[in-house]
Design a protein around this motif. Structure first.
Motif, PDB file in Angstrom:
ATOM      1  N   LEU A 119      66.496  65.131 -22.391  1.00  0.00           N
ATOM      2  CA  LEU A 119      68.116  64.904 -23.343  1.00  0.00           C
ATOM      3  C   LEU A 119      68.603  64.944 -23.426  1.00  0.00           C
ATOM      4  O   LEU A 119      70.017  64.913 -23.242  1.00  0.00           O
ATOM      5  CB  LEU A 119      67.432  63.711 -23.599  1.00  0.00           C
ATOM      6  N   ARG A 120      68.664  66.381 -24.100  1.00  0.00           N
ATOM      7  CA  ARG A 120      69.563  67.342 -24.336  1.00  0.00           C
ATOM      8  C   ARG A 120      70.194  67.690 -23.727  1.00  0.00           C
ATOM      9  O   ARG A 120      71.737  68.357 -23.916  1.00  0.00           O
ATOM     10  CB  ARG A 120      68.923  68.820 -25.402  1.00  0.00           C
ATOM     11  N   GLN A 121      69.636  68.301 -22.029  1.00  0.00           N
ATOM     12  CA  GLN A 121      70.579  69.052 -21.455  1.00  0.00           C
ATOM     13  C   GLN A 121      71.134  68.141 -20.240  1.00  0.00           C
ATOM     14  O   GLN A 121      72.200  67.907 -19.623  1.00  0.00           O
ATOM     15  CB  GLN A 121      69.292  68.981 -19.835  1.00  0.00           C
ATOM     16  N   HIS A 122      70.677  66.390 -20.356  1.00  0.00           N
ATOM     17  CA  HIS A 122      71.276  65.395 -19.271  1.00  0.00           C
ATOM     18  C   HIS A 122      72.642  64.840 -20.135  1.00  0.00           C
ATOM     19  O   HIS A 122      73.249  64.216 -19.928  1.00  0.00           O
ATOM     20  CB  HIS A 122      70.307  64.595 -18.788  1.00  0.00           C
ATOM     21  N   TYR A 123      72.267  64.748 -22.072  1.00  0.00           N
ATOM     22  CA  TYR A 123      72.825  63.771 -22.804  1.00  0.00           C
ATOM     23  C   TYR A 123      73.328  64.674 -23.586  1.00  0.00           C
ATOM     24  O   TYR A 123      72.806  64.874 -24.943  1.00  0.00           O
ATOM     25  CB  TYR A 123      72.154  62.275 -23.011  1.00  0.00           C
ATOM     26  N   PRO A 124      74.124  65.920 -23.586  1.00  0.00           N
ATOM     27  CA  PRO A 124      74.421  67.008 -24.341  1.00  0.00           C
ATOM     28  C   PRO A 124      75.244  66.340 -25.840  1.00  0.00           C
ATOM     29  O   PRO A 124      74.202  66.937 -26.826  1.00  0.00           O
ATOM     30  CB  PRO A 124      75.471  67.769 -23.996  1.00  0.00           C
ATOM     31  N   SER A 125      75.976  65.296 -25.766  1.00  0.00           N
ATOM     32  CA  SER A 125      76.421  64.925 -27.145  1.00  0.00           C
ATOM     33  C   SER A 125      75.356  63.699 -27.673  1.00  0.00           C
ATOM     34  O   SER A 125      75.905  63.146 -28.850  1.00  0.00           O
ATOM     35  CB  SER A 125      77.179  63.910 -27.198  1.00  0.00           C
ATOM     36  N   LEU A 126      74.521  63.709 -27.789  1.00  0.00           N
ATOM     37  CA  LEU A 126      73.413  63.042 -27.617  1.00  0.00           C
ATOM     38  C   LEU A 126      72.463  63.147 -29.089  1.00  0.00           C
ATOM     39  O   LEU A 126      72.146  64.523 -29.115  1.00  0.00           O
ATOM     40  CB  LEU A 126      72.230  62.401 -26.761  1.00  0.00           C
ATOM     41  N   LYS A 127      72.771  62.830 -30.203  1.00  0.00           N
ATOM     42  CA  LYS A 127      71.695  63.184 -31.669  1.00  0.00           C
ATOM     43  C   LYS A 127      70.247  62.629 -31.356  1.00  0.00           C
ATOM     44  O   LYS A 127      69.745  61.586 -31.027  1.00  0.00           O
ATOM     45  CB  LYS A 127      72.357  62.698 -32.638  1.00  0.00           C
ATOM     46  N   ILE A 128      68.793  63.739 -31.074  1.00  0.00           N
ATOM     47  CA  ILE A 128      67.796  63.425 -31.127  1.00  0.00           C
ATOM     48  C   ILE A 128      67.024  63.380 -32.457  1.00  0.00           C
ATOM     49  O   ILE A 128      67.329  64.893 -32.889  1.00  0.00           O
ATOM     50  CB  ILE A 128      67.304  64.238 -30.117  1.00  0.00           C
ATOM     51  N   VAL A 129      66.526  62.368 -32.741  1.00  0.00           N
ATOM     52  CA  VAL A 129      65.340  62.252 -33.250  1.00  0.00           C
ATOM     53  C   VAL A 129      63.843  62.443 -32.574  1.00  0.00           C
ATOM     54  O   VAL A 129      63.877  61.251 -32.110  1.00  0.00           O
ATOM     55  CB  VAL A 129      65.338  61.292 -34.301  1.00  0.00           C
ATOM     56  N   ALA A 130      62.823  62.805 -33.473  1.00  0.00           N
ATOM     57  CA  ALA A 130      61.777  63.315 -32.658  1.00  0.00           C
ATOM     58  C   ALA A 130      60.861  62.090 -33.636  1.00  0.00           C
ATOM     59  O   ALA A 130      61.134  62.490 -34.537  1.00  0.00           O
ATOM     60  CB  ALA A 130      61.371  64.495 -32.455  1.00  0.00           C
ATOM     61  N   GLY A 131      60.000  61.840 -32.632  1.00  0.00           N
ATOM     62  CA  GLY A 131      58.835  60.959 -33.821  1.00  0.00           C
ATOM     63  C   GLY A 131      57.303  60.977 -33.219  1.00  0.00           C
ATOM     64  O   GLY A 131      57.267  61.682 -32.107  1.00  0.00           O
ATOM     65  N   SER A 132      56.169  60.695 -34.487  1.00  0.00           N
ATOM     66  CA  SER A 132      54.842  60.976 -33.436  1.00  0.00           C
ATOM     67  C   SER A 132      54.515  59.267 -34.661  1.00  0.00           C
ATOM     68  O   SER A 132      54.943  59.434 -35.834  1.00  0.00           O
ATOM     69  CB  SER A 132      54.601  62.144 -33.852  1.00  0.00           C
ATOM     70  N   THR A 133      53.548  58.571 -34.183  1.00  0.00           N
ATOM     71  CA  THR A 133      53.170  57.519 -35.345  1.00  0.00           C
ATOM     72  C   THR A 133      51.566  56.961 -34.457  1.00  0.00           C
ATOM     73  O   THR A 133      51.060  57.512 -33.777  1.00  0.00           O
ATOM     74  CB  THR A 133      53.971  56.142 -34.436  1.00  0.00           C
ATOM     75  N   THR A 134      51.405  57.070 -36.421  1.00  0.00           N
ATOM     76  CA  THR A 134      49.536  56.553 -36.119  1.00  0.00           C
ATOM     77  C   THR A 134      49.465  55.209 -35.988  1.00  0.00           C
ATOM     78  O   THR A 134      48.480  54.355 -35.504  1.00  0.00           O
ATOM     79  CB  THR A 134      48.406  57.422 -36.252  1.00  0.00           C
ATOM     80  N   GLU A 135      50.658  53.957 -36.058  1.00  0.00           N
ATOM     81  CA  GLU A 135      50.338  52.805 -35.770  1.00  0.00           C
ATOM     82  C   GLU A 135      49.938  52.015 -34.681  1.00  0.00           C
ATOM     83  O   GLU A 135      50.015  53.271 -33.463  1.00  0.00           O
ATOM     84  CB  GLU A 135      52.108  52.435 -36.000  1.00  0.00           C
ATOM     85  N   GLY A 136      48.708  51.981 -34.789  1.00  0.00           N
ATOM     86  CA  GLY A 136      48.021  51.184 -33.578  1.00  0.00           C
ATOM     87  C   GLY A 136      48.599  49.454 -33.486  1.00  0.00           C
ATOM     88  O   GLY A 136      48.336  48.577 -33.823  1.00  0.00           O
ATOM     89  N   ALA A 137      48.638  49.354 -32.455  1.00  0.00           N
ATOM     90  CA  ALA A 137      49.524  48.573 -31.902  1.00  0.00           C
ATOM     91  C   ALA A 137      48.743  48.173 -30.081  1.00  0.00           C
ATOM     92  O   ALA A 137      48.752  48.952 -29.584  1.00  0.00           O
ATOM     93  CB  ALA A 137      50.987  48.537 -31.442  1.00  0.00           C
ATOM     94  N   ASN A 138      48.643  46.897 -29.718  1.00  0.00           N
ATOM     95  CA  ASN A 138      48.031  46.831 -28.366  1.00  0.00           C
ATOM     96  C   ASN A 138      48.314  45.392 -27.892  1.00  0.00           C
ATOM     97  O   ASN A 138      49.408  44.910 -28.818  1.00  0.00           O
ATOM     98  CB  ASN A 138      46.325  45.942 -28.551  1.00  0.00           C
ATOM     99  N   ARG A 139      49.158  45.229 -26.606  1.00  0.00           N
ATOM    100  CA  ARG A 139      49.771  44.116 -25.567  1.00  0.00           C
ATOM    101  C   ARG A 139      48.778  43.627 -24.960  1.00  0.00           C
ATOM    102  O   ARG A 139      48.387  44.131 -24.137  1.00  0.00           O
ATOM    103  CB  ARG A 139      50.372  45.401 -24.469  1.00  0.00           C
ATOM    104  N   ILE A 140      48.392  42.568 -25.752  1.00  0.00           N
ATOM    105  CA  ILE A 140      47.467  41.736 -24.712  1.00  0.00           C
ATOM    106  C   ILE A 140      47.890  40.552 -24.003  1.00  0.00           C
ATOM    107  O   ILE A 140      46.841  40.789 -22.996  1.00  0.00           O
ATOM    108  CB  ILE A 140      47.468  40.633 -26.683  1.00  0.00           C
ATOM    109  N   THR A 141      49.413  40.277 -24.238  1.00  0.00           N
ATOM    110  CA  THR A 141      50.348  39.797 -22.871  1.00  0.00           C
ATOM    111  C   THR A 141      50.536  40.239 -23.597  1.00  0.00           C
ATOM    112  O   THR A 141      51.812  40.799 -24.344  1.00  0.00           O
ATOM    113  CB  THR A 141      49.513  38.367 -22.866  1.00  0.00           C
ATOM    114  N   HIS A 142      51.780  39.651 -22.087  1.00  0.00           N
ATOM    115  CA  HIS A 142      53.469  39.786 -21.805  1.00  0.00           C
ATOM    116  C   HIS A 142      53.707  40.011 -23.036  1.00  0.00           C
ATOM    117  O   HIS A 142      55.473  40.777 -23.024  1.00  0.00           O
ATOM    118  CB  HIS A 142      53.732  39.746 -20.805  1.00  0.00           C
TER     119      HIS A 142
END
Length: 328
Positions: A119-142
């Motif tokens: 993203l930094r290479q292709h979109y140098p002006s983009l401001k990037i916030v990196a994230g990691s989550t332990t929220e548990g979520a499952n997609r049961i149907t669409h």
């Protein structure tokens, strides 16, 4: 302020629902229609049902809340949550690049590593916030998302130039019913998560088994140990704190805690979808090569998954024994 979400799956859908519930105007970015599909209607929406335990008494059942997330394919994008699979990210960003603004902020919340650099290479002006989550979520149907477990979402500036963007995200998300934490060492956290995925995911895909089954077989523990050691070496080269045993023990703990889970890589393989392997073990192998280092186990695991190899526990042990040089 408006937010757009690319990748309204389990996690993306959960965050979209949370944003709408907090009064934030949120839109879903539509996937480009396939040649046989008609274009999306101007007033198209993504209907979602969010199921979660009753807060006052979780044993009494669940609550289901309906949300309607508008699809938008024309408005300028200033705030973006990117929750697609890593391997789909660049194509998804290319589809909306003309709508990005000079001050656009993207929050990247996905498995694997490598997308932040791209993203930094292709979109140098983009401001990037990196994230990691332990929220548990499952997609049961669409349309049906089950919030399986409350966790924590850590966010950090990808580079020092992204710090103001991180502060903006925290200010705009302050009313979300999600536990947020700032993490000044977000790269350390992402590498540690990468190490877990490198040790568990490819083996479950090759062996077609849930996470916990890996623990009962010495050959799997051996490969997990070796893959963890390689990632620890790469982390140390990157100036991060890590030891082989710490990463290995964490991988064992996660496999035990999620023993009945089917990894996302195995889910993709069973559904005959492209996997995230190039952004998990493949990322470790590429990082090693770029810096004159060796990560043969991670390279081998990447190659095996890409080749769609399948093993039993016995055949894996035999193959590794007979081809030790190929995995070193």
């Amino acid at each position: 302020m408006e937010w757009h979400v690319v990748g309204v799956g389990a996690i993306g859908g959960l965050f979209a629902c949370r944003m709408q519930a907090a009064g934030i105007k949120v839109f879903a970015c539509p996937s480009p229609p396939r040649p046989t599909q008609a274009p999306h209607a101007a007033n198209a929406t993504v209907p979602l049902v969010l199921e979660e335990p009753t807060l006052s008494d979780p044993s009494s059942g669940t609550n289901k809340t309906e949300f309607t997330i508008p699809l938008d394919s024309s408005r300028p994008i200033q705030r973006l949550l990117l929750t697609t699979k890593a391997q789909q990210s660049l194509a998804a960003m290319d589809a909306i690049q003309k709508r990005l603004q000079p001050d656009s902020i993207v929050v990247v919340l996905q498995n694997g590593m490598g997308i932040h650099e791209l993203l930094r290479q292709h979109y140098p002006s983009l401001k990037i916030v990196a994230g990691s989550t332990t929220e548990g979520a499952n997609r049961i149907t669409h349309e049906h998302i089950r919030h399986a477990g409350v966790g924590t979402t850590w966010l950090g500036a990808w580079d020092t130039t992204d710090q103001a963007a991180l502060d903006t995200v925290f200010d705009e998300w302050r009313e979300l019913a999600i536990h947020l934490e700032k993490d000044p060492a977000i790269r350390q956290r992402l590498w540690e998560k990468l190490a877990i995925n490198c040790a568990i995911n490819p083996l479950t895909a090759l062996l077609d088994c849930p996470n916990g089954e890996l623990l009962s077989h010495e050959i799997c523990r051996q490969i997990m140990r070796d893959a963890s050691a390689e990632v620890a070496m790469l982390m140390q080269h990157a100036g991060l704190n890590s030891t082989p045993d710490a990463l290995y023990q964490t991988a064992l703990s996660v496999a035990e805690r999620t023993q009945a889970n089917i990894s996302s890589m195995l889910q993709d393989r069973r559904a005959k979808r492209e996997t995230e392997i190039q952004y998990i073990n493949g990322y470790a192998a590429r990082y090693a090569q770029q810096h004159g280092l060796q990560a043969p186990i991670n390279r081998w695991l990447c190659e095996q998954v890409q080749a769609e190899r399948a093993y039993t526990f016995t055949s894996l042990a035999i193959f590794v024994k007979e081809n030790r040089a190929k995995t070193r």
